[in-house]
Design an enzyme around this catalytic site. Structure first.
Site, PDB file in Angstrom:
ATOM      1  N   ASN A  18       0.795  -1.234   0.000  1.00 33.08           N
ATOM      2  CA  ASN A  18       0.000   0.000   0.000  1.00 33.08           C
ATOM      3  C   ASN A  18       0.827   1.284   0.000  1.00 33.08           C
ATOM      4  OD1 ASN A  18       0.788  -0.401   2.644  1.00 33.08           O
ATOM      5  ND2 ASN A  18      -1.175   0.180   3.540  1.00 33.08           N
ATOM      6  N   CYS A  32      -3.192   0.548   7.058  1.00 28.77           N
ATOM      7  CA  CYS A  32      -3.226  -0.140   8.357  1.00 28.77           C
ATOM      8  C   CYS A  32      -3.821   0.777   9.419  1.00 28.77           C
ATOM      9  CB  CYS A  32      -1.839  -0.608   8.744  1.00 28.77           C
ATOM     10  SG  CYS A  32      -0.626   0.676   8.631  1.00 28.77           S
ATOM     11  N   GLU A  65       5.350  -3.891  11.655  1.00 32.30           N
ATOM     12  CA  GLU A  65       4.035  -3.252  11.743  1.00 32.30           C
ATOM     13  C   GLU A  65       3.094  -4.119  10.927  1.00 32.30           C
ATOM     14  OE1 GLU A  65       0.918  -1.821  10.779  1.00 32.30           O
ATOM     15  OE2 GLU A  65       1.991  -0.322   9.585  1.00 32.30           O
TER      16      GLU A  65
HETATM   17  O1  G3H Z   1      -0.664   1.114   6.012  1.00 37.71           O
HETATM   18  C1  G3H Z   1       0.086   1.445   6.919  1.00 37.71           C
HETATM   19  C2  G3H Z   1       0.693   2.756   6.927  1.00 37.71           C
HETATM   20  O2  G3H Z   1       1.754   2.789   7.840  1.00 37.71           O
HETATM   21  C3  G3H Z   1      -0.314   3.852   7.199  1.00 37.71           C
HETATM   22  O3  G3H Z   1       0.248   5.072   6.930  1.00 37.71           O
HETATM   23  O4  G3H Z   1      -1.294   6.540   8.212  1.00 37.71           O
HETATM   24  O5  G3H Z   1       0.258   7.473   6.500  1.00 37.71           O
HETATM   25  O6  G3H Z   1      -1.715   6.099   5.813  1.00 37.71           O
HETATM   26  P1  G3H Z   1      -0.693   6.374   6.856  1.00 37.71           P
END
Ligand code: G3H
Length: 496
Positions: free
Chosen positions: A169, A298, A264
């Site tokens: 993503n 996430c 993570e």
């Molecule tokens: O998908 C996991 C990422 O660490 C979320 O990052 O809060 O910048 O979308 P974000």
């Protein structure tokens, strides 16, 4: 365009090469891995299917290069990182194009990801110069029974070879969030990009190449997880693993040896809404937090826990905003774009069907075409539904109506995940108490969960991860403390 201009060396025929020893290479396997465009559902790109033997060679190169890099002055490491950041930003358009084609990220967000990544690299360089330029000086007489006969000098040293595995993503941003800290701290790097997002990663690596980093310091291998996945994570040449993704992380943590892990692994971020909340603000944040990049974050809002007395009003406001979301291809900058794969779409559909069978209220009609799923708010969700606990990674947001704050906190804490959460209220005292009670790595007060700004600490409790990220924490995590103790023959007291 992808694979052209300054990027023409990274492709031969229709297959993108892998990168090691400062060169772009074809795999001896003669095989490639296809990357399916989530929108067209046809092959968009191909990457090399590297072999285990090639991984061995890459590890060797990374090990040799790291020894030299650790002797490179900190300011020079920082200078190269700044250069890479500038080159990356200069070439944001072709890299963003890859993100649009490989992972169906809306065009504007794809550009933002690349620019944010350049900023992240520069910040790593600056932060590294500050925190790695300092050590500690300790004296022995503060511990009972000791005279001042020992001086301890401690500083941070690199770990060695860092294996970086980013998710689909944010293939560029979550790659550089590992690469930047690793390099400034004096480590070398082996990057294993996700299959969807690999080509964007390869373009990003070329920007580091153009910046002039020493050969072998940065390596990028592509291929099938089944062939090289475990081989990489269990490789004796790896000294640290930084992984972002799903359940695979749990398997990696069981197989990895005595190496520091940074992980993570997703979340089920709860949004607790109290009676006094500004409902317009909440609705805007549910839209942004739950539906941006079609919920494939996430940190997305993955369950709304709203007090019954304001639930109707909130659902109405969110529905009005859902109706305005533009659904379609990423090239048209739509809000909701196809999810990354057919299997992902099938999984999301399974959650929706389960909720339907168990009596959830569908605020919109369920609609799917290929990998494109229309945004859906599910009201009156109950704990016996899968959507109450599982992470859809899609544009579906469940609403659970609660009758007390305790009920909301209980649901949040009953999850196996513990990444982030948020609480909406005008009462800061209540907000602090709720934040303290929520078993998550971060709680946002009056805003949707989010990782950024990228220097903030970012961590998950329970199954959401190991360790803490964010630029400063990642630099620290990718170093070890080394001490030298000077033993004096007689006690010595300054000014004594
Ligand atoms: O998908 C996991 C990422 O660490 C979320 O990052 O809060 O910048 O979308 P974000």
């Amino acid at each position: 365009m992808a694979g052209s201009g300054v990027f023409e060396d990274i492709i031969e025929g229709d297959v993108f090469k892998y990168y090691t020893d400062g060169e772009w290479k074809k795999s001896a396997s003669g095989k490639s891995v296809a990357i399916i465009n989530p929108t067209t559902r046809t092959t968009q790109y191909k990457v090399q299917a590297c072999t285990q033997e090639e991984v061995n060679k890459v590890m060797e190169s990374a090990k040799i290069a790291q020894k030299q890099w650790a002797k490179t002055p900190l300011w020079k490491r920082a200078e190269l990182l700044h250069k890479a950041a500038a080159i990356l930003k200069e070439h944001k358009a072709p890299i963003a194009e890859c993100l649009v084609k490989e992972i169906a990220k809306p065009a504007k967000d794809a550009v933002t990801e690349v620019v944010r990544s350049g900023d992240l690299i520069s910040y790593c360089a600056e932060e590294g110069v500050r925190i790695l330029g300092e050590g500690k000086f300790l004296v022995s007489d503060s511990f009972p029974g000791n005279e001042r006969t020992k001086y301890c000098l401690s500083s941070k040293i690199p770990l060695g070879v860092v294996l970086a595995i980013p998710p689909f993503n944010y293939p560029v941003n979550l790659a550089v969030s590992k690469i930047g800290p690793a390099l400034i701290a004096g480590n070398s790097l082996v990057l294993k990009p996700p299959t969807q997002g690999a080509v964007a990663c390869l373009h990003m690596v070329q920007c580091f190449h153009l910046a002039g980093f020493p050969k072998g310091l940065i390596n990028c291998v592509t291929g099938k997880g089944s062939e090289i996945g475990d081989f990489l994570t269990m490789h004796p040449g790896v000294n640290c693993i930084s992984f972002t993704g799903g359940d695979t992380g749990v398997a990696i943590s069981k197989k990895a040896g005595m190496v520091p892990l940074q992980m993570e692994l997703g979340g089920k971020d709860a949004c607790i809404v109290l009676e006094d909340a500004d409902l317009d603000l909440v609705a805007a944040n549910i839209i942004k937090g739950g539906f941006s990049y079609s919920g494939q974050r996430c940190t997305a809002v993955k369950v709304v826990l709203v007090m019954e007395s304001v639930a109707d009003a909130l659902v109405e406001k969110v529905n009005a905003k859902v109706a305005k979301l533009k659904v379609g291809p990423p090239e048209d900058n739509c809000d909701i774009t196809p999810v990354v794969s057919e299997s992902s779409a099938n999984f999301i559909e399974g959650l929706a069907k389960d909720a339907k069978a168990k009596g959830a209220t569908f605020c919109q009609e369920y609609k799917r075409e290929g990998n494109l799923i229309w945004p859906l708010l599910l009201d009156n969700v109950r704990p016996d539904m899968r959507i109450a606990w599982e992470e859809p990674f899609g544009p579906i947001v469940p609403v659970i109506r609660i009758n007390s704050i305790e009920e909301g906190i209980h649901h949040c804490n009953a999850s196996n995940f513990g990444l982030q959460g948020c609480v909406f209220t005008k009462d800061i005292n209540k907000a602090i108490l709720i934040s303290d009670a929520m078993e998550t790595g971060t709680v946002q007060i009056n805003s949707a969960p989010a990782r950024g700004p990228d220097h903030f600490p970012f961590q998950g409790l329970k199954d959401s991860g190991i360790g803490s990220q964010g630029i400063t924490n990642s630099i620290n995590m990718m170093t070890k403390i080394k001490s030298t103790v000077i033993n004096l023959p007689t006690p010595s007291y300054t000014m004594g």
